[in-house]
Scaffold this active site. Structure first.
Site, PDB file in Angstrom:
ATOM      1  N   SER A   1     -30.829  80.009 -29.502  1.00  0.00           N
ATOM      2  CA  SER A   1     -29.573  79.283 -29.473  1.00  0.00           C
ATOM      3  C   SER A   1     -29.799  77.811 -29.820  1.00  0.00           C
ATOM      4  CB  SER A   1     -28.902  79.464 -28.104  1.00  0.00           C
ATOM      5  OG  SER A   1     -27.576  79.004 -28.114  1.00  0.00           O
TER       6      SER A   1
ATOM      7  N   ASP B   1     -21.677  88.308 -32.463  1.00  0.00           N
ATOM      8  CA  ASP B   1     -22.036  87.198 -31.586  1.00  0.00           C
ATOM      9  C   ASP B   1     -20.881  86.203 -31.588  1.00  0.00           C
ATOM     10  OD1 ASP B   1     -23.099  84.965 -30.298  1.00  0.00           O
ATOM     11  OD2 ASP B   1     -24.972  84.971 -31.430  1.00  0.00           O
TER      12      ASP B   1
ATOM     13  N   HIS C   1     -25.060  87.120 -27.589  1.00  0.00           N
ATOM     14  CA  HIS C   1     -25.791  85.917 -27.988  1.00  0.00           C
ATOM     15  C   HIS C   1     -27.220  85.883 -27.453  1.00  0.00           C
ATOM     16  CE1 HIS C   1     -25.958  81.907 -29.625  1.00  0.00           C
ATOM     17  NE2 HIS C   1     -26.236  81.356 -28.451  1.00  0.00           N
TER      18      HIS C   1
END
Length: 267
Positions: A95, A217, A245
């Protein structure tokens, strides 16, 4: 400065193996990698750590000034690799940590040889010609909700971020992780994450790079993966048959396989 204690550094795997550094995202800690580590540890020296303000890091080392920008988190990464005197590092960032890795590799390029960007996003806000997944009002509302009631926001948002509603235990784990983070520190990290725009930094990437996205996602839609892939010449884009995610939790075998395939092929 005791970096090992400050960032709760843990080293496992093959002591003389090539180095893989795993970096967690917002609201998480190194425990999020636990299902991927065993597959990597057979052949690699695996380094895990917590950003200051997350997990079991030394919270007394946290300052709002430092961690109000991604540069502060990149400094954590640089200091970890320098503390262990690591070279030829494959940095795996989940991320927001994908972009932190870009900054760290630019700061000390002699220490990094590969980047793996897991569900990356250089900018979360839509603009003309760019889809980040949210409009500016969405982000403002998200941050206002987080700042007014962090625990309530965590309980509502973590399952959405995780996806996989048919596996509620995954959303519950992410909720627990979010709720274990100090709310004041989490608020700063959230603003740093969701208001960042690192698109220009992608052009600095000069090492082999794997962009690893999920088929579905809500935080980093596939348009973002395509953008990152196009912005980094020579990068490889792999789409996991995974939802949500956090593929290191929802699809750990596929995530590990993709990382190993890339790192092995790059040698």
């Amino acid at each position: 400065m005791d970096v090992a204690r400050r960032n709760n550094i843990r080293v496992t795997g093959r002591a003389d193996g090539p180095v893989v550094v795993l970096a967690h995202g917002f609201g998480c800690d190194q425990n999020m990698w636990r299902l991927v580590v065993p597959a990597l540890a057979n052949d690699y020296r695996v380094v895990l750590f917590d950003y200051v303000g997350s997990g079991r890091s030394d919270a007394s080392a946290w300052t709002e000034d430092r961690y109000s920008s991604l540069d502060g988190y990149a400094r954590d990464v640089v200091e970890v690799v320098e503390e262990l005197d690591l070279r030829d590092v494959t940095f795996v960032g989940h991320s927001v940590s994908a972009m932190v890795g870009v900054l760290a590799a630019a700061a000390v390029p002699e220490r990094f040889s590969r980047l793996v960007m897991v569900a990356p996003s250089p900018c979360y806000i839509d603009e003309d010609g760019y889809r980040g997944g949210f409009d500016a009002g969405d982000i403002d509302e998200l941050l206002e909700s987080l700042e007014s009631n962090y625990l309530g926001w965590s309980a509502a948002m973590a399952p959405v971020i995780m996806g996989n509603p048919d596996r509620p235990e995954l959303g519950e784990e992410l909720t627990t992780s979010f709720c274990a983070t100090d709310p004041d520190m989490a608020r700063v990290f959230a603003r740093t994450t969701f208001l960042s725009d690192s698109r220009d930094d992608l052009k600095s990437v000069a090492v082999p790079t794997l962009v690893l996205e999920c088929a579905q996602d809500v935080i980093a839609p596939r348009e973002v993966g395509a953008y990152v892939h196009a912005a980094i010449p020579g990068s490889r884009l792999v789409t996991l048959d995974a939802t949500g995610h956090c593929p290191q939790l929802s699809a750990p075998e596929a995530t590990a396989e993709a990382i190993l395939g890339f790192v092995g092929a790059a040698r």
